[in-house]
Motif scaffolding. Structure first.
Motif, short mmCIF file in Angstrom:
data_model
loop_
_atom_site.label_atom_id
_atom_site.label_comp_id
_atom_site.label_asym_id
_atom_site.label_seq_id
_atom_site.Cartn_x
_atom_site.Cartn_y
_atom_site.Cartn_z
N VAL A 105 0.82 -1.20 -0.05
CA VAL A 105 -0.07 -0.11 -0.08
C VAL A 105 0.84 1.30 -0.10
CG1 VAL A 105 -1.79 0.91 0.99
CG2 VAL A 105 -1.60 -1.26 1.49
N ARG A 106 0.97 1.91 -1.25
CA ARG A 106 1.87 3.13 -1.34
C ARG A 106 1.39 4.44 -0.56
NH1 ARG A 106 2.36 5.27 -7.16
NH2 ARG A 106 0.54 6.39 -6.40
N SER A 107 2.10 4.93 0.22
CA SER A 107 2.06 6.28 0.78
C SER A 107 1.71 7.50 0.08
CB SER A 107 3.19 6.50 1.98
OG SER A 107 3.12 7.74 2.47
N PRO A 108 0.80 8.34 0.30
CA PRO A 108 0.47 9.36 -0.43
C PRO A 108 1.56 10.55 0.09
CG PRO A 108 -1.08 9.33 1.38
CD PRO A 108 -0.16 8.13 1.51
N GLU A 109 1.51 11.73 -0.45
CA GLU A 109 2.47 12.76 -0.13
C GLU A 109 1.97 13.27 0.99
OE1 GLU A 109 2.97 15.13 -3.52
OE2 GLU A 109 4.10 13.61 -4.62
N GLN A 110 0.79 13.34 1.47
CA GLN A 110 0.28 14.26 2.54
C GLN A 110 -0.52 13.16 3.34
OE1 GLN A 110 -1.38 17.96 1.79
NE2 GLN A 110 -0.10 18.32 0.12
N PHE A 111 -0.94 13.15 4.66
CA PHE A 111 -1.70 12.50 5.53
C PHE A 111 -3.22 12.21 4.82
CE2 PHE A 111 -4.20 11.41 9.27
CZ PHE A 111 -3.61 10.08 9.60
N ASP A 112 -3.72 13.29 4.39
CA ASP A 112 -5.08 13.27 4.02
C ASP A 112 -5.22 13.03 2.75
OD1 ASP A 112 -4.12 15.42 3.31
OD2 ASP A 112 -5.68 16.95 3.74
N LEU A 113 -4.37 12.54 1.94
CA LEU A 113 -4.61 11.98 0.66
C LEU A 113 -4.80 10.62 0.48
CD1 LEU A 113 -1.87 14.23 -1.16
CD2 LEU A 113 -4.57 14.56 -1.14
N PRO A 114 -5.43 10.01 -0.48
CA PRO A 114 -5.60 8.50 -0.59
C PRO A 114 -4.33 7.62 -0.57
CG PRO A 114 -6.40 9.54 -2.43
CD PRO A 114 -6.28 10.69 -1.72
N TRP A 115 -4.32 6.48 0.04
CA TRP A 115 -3.33 5.56 -0.36
C TRP A 115 -3.77 4.51 -1.46
CZ3 TRP A 115 0.73 4.25 3.49
CH2 TRP A 115 0.78 5.01 4.68
N HIS A 116 -2.76 3.86 -2.11
CA HIS A 116 -3.10 3.16 -3.26
C HIS A 116 -2.22 1.92 -3.07
CE1 HIS A 116 -4.79 6.55 -5.53
NE2 HIS A 116 -3.86 7.20 -5.27
N ILE A 117 -3.09 0.79 -3.61
CA ILE A 117 -2.62 -0.77 -3.41
C ILE A 117 -2.22 -1.25 -4.72
CG2 ILE A 117 -4.08 -1.26 -1.44
CD1 ILE A 117 -5.76 -3.01 -3.34
N PHE A 118 -0.99 -1.95 -4.83
CA PHE A 118 -0.55 -2.61 -5.71
C PHE A 118 -0.15 -4.22 -5.51
CE2 PHE A 118 0.83 1.73 -6.05
CZ PHE A 118 0.49 1.90 -7.21
#
Length: 305
Positions: A175-188
């Motif tokens: 699960v990839r971290s976003p650039e900011q806390f309140d942005l969505p995470w993405h899975i691969f």
């Protein structure tokens, strides 16, 4: 999940290297971390001695972690069903503080995300959640929900794409971290082992640049090593070896791994066996091996170069 990093020690494997053993009938230990074991109650260990620091009417889930220096995060089991109370047990009194209710806890990792000190957990084998202490109270953010035919188990923090931010391993995915806390995470997807309900219920550990994965409900689980490809967003190549029965613990130890399963402890890749004859639910620092009703300490020696 049980992943213990013990990089400065090796274990001696002969019978005379057993330092002490405590049999605990009816204790029904389910897990442990740091100086603690838990099951019917929470015990804090000082060498071969222990003291009770907390107890829940119906015991505790197997997942849990040490938070800060000596606090604990655990989930109290309910009288019926699987959803209990998630609690913070702050040292030194260990009086439970409710974090959340209706929770099932099998994997717990303390971490700091974007300056927030807290812990990650997997709720009901589907939701990756982050809890943190802010403004004097516990807060929660769901980072991602994963829905496949299989339970998603295993949890670890690792900077997969080397962007300086901590990413997350969970089940089949990173699960990839976003650039900011309140942005969505993405899975691969790392792999697609999720055809059956237990396929992706892993124990996971990053080790020597690879991801080690064992299927904890499998009676003949191979040890799978997933190597990151040049493009980490694609499926990862896999190599498999060995066979383990319902493995519960991976403990990276220098150039070796300790694998705790239903038959004892195996050192991998040498295949040497020790602490045999009982299931292992946790491996604590300094060679302490935890079974459901037994805690054993083995002699460790400094790592020879």
């Amino acid at each position: 999940m049980r992943v213990i990093f013990l990089t400065l020690w090796v274990v001696a494997l002969s019978a005379q290297d057993l330092l002490w053993q405590r049999d605990l009938p009816n204790e029904n230990l389910t897990g442990g971390a740091g100086q603690f074991t838990w099951g019917r109650r929470v015990l804090q260990w000082r060498k071969s001695k222990y003291r009770q620091v907390a107890q829940a009417p119906h015991g505790y889930d197997d997942g849990g972690c040490v938070f800060g220096t000596a606090d604990l995060i655990l989930a109290e089991r309910p009288a019926t069903g699987t959803l209990g109370r998630l609690v913070h047990l702050p040292a030194p009194g260990y009086k439970p503080v409710t974090i959340d209710t209706g929770v099932e806890l099998h994997d717990c990792v303390p971490t700091t995300l974007f300056g927030r000190s807290g812990f990650l957990m997997v709720h009901r084998f589907t939701q990756v959640r982050f809890y943190w202490l802010g403004d004097g109270r516990w807060q929660m953010q769901e980072l991602y929900s994963i829905y496949t035919a299989s339970r998603q188990g295993g949890l670890a923090v690792f900077d997969v794409d080397r962007d300086g931010r901590p990413d997350i391993f969970c089940g089949n995915y990173w699960v990839r971290s976003p650039e900011q806390f309140d942005l969505p995470w993405h899975i691969f997807a790392i792999n697609v082992l999720h055809a059956d309900s237990a396929d992706a219920n892993f124990v996971l550990a990053p080790w020597q640049g690879e991801l080690i994965a064992l299927q904890r409900e499998n009676n003949a689980s191979p040890l799978r090593r997933f190597s990151p490809p040049a493009d980490v967003h694609q499926l990862w190549p896999e190599a498999a070896s060995g066979e383990f029965r319902q493995p519960k613990v991976i403990a990276p130890l220098g150039e070796a791994l300790w694998i705790g399963d239903a038959t004892g402890v195996t050192e991998w890749p040498s295949g040497r066996r020790w602490a045999t004859g009982y299931p292992v639910v946790a491996i604590l620092p300094y060679g302490i091996v935890v079974g459901p009703n037994r805690v054993v300490r083995w002699l460790l020696q400094p790592l020879r170069k």
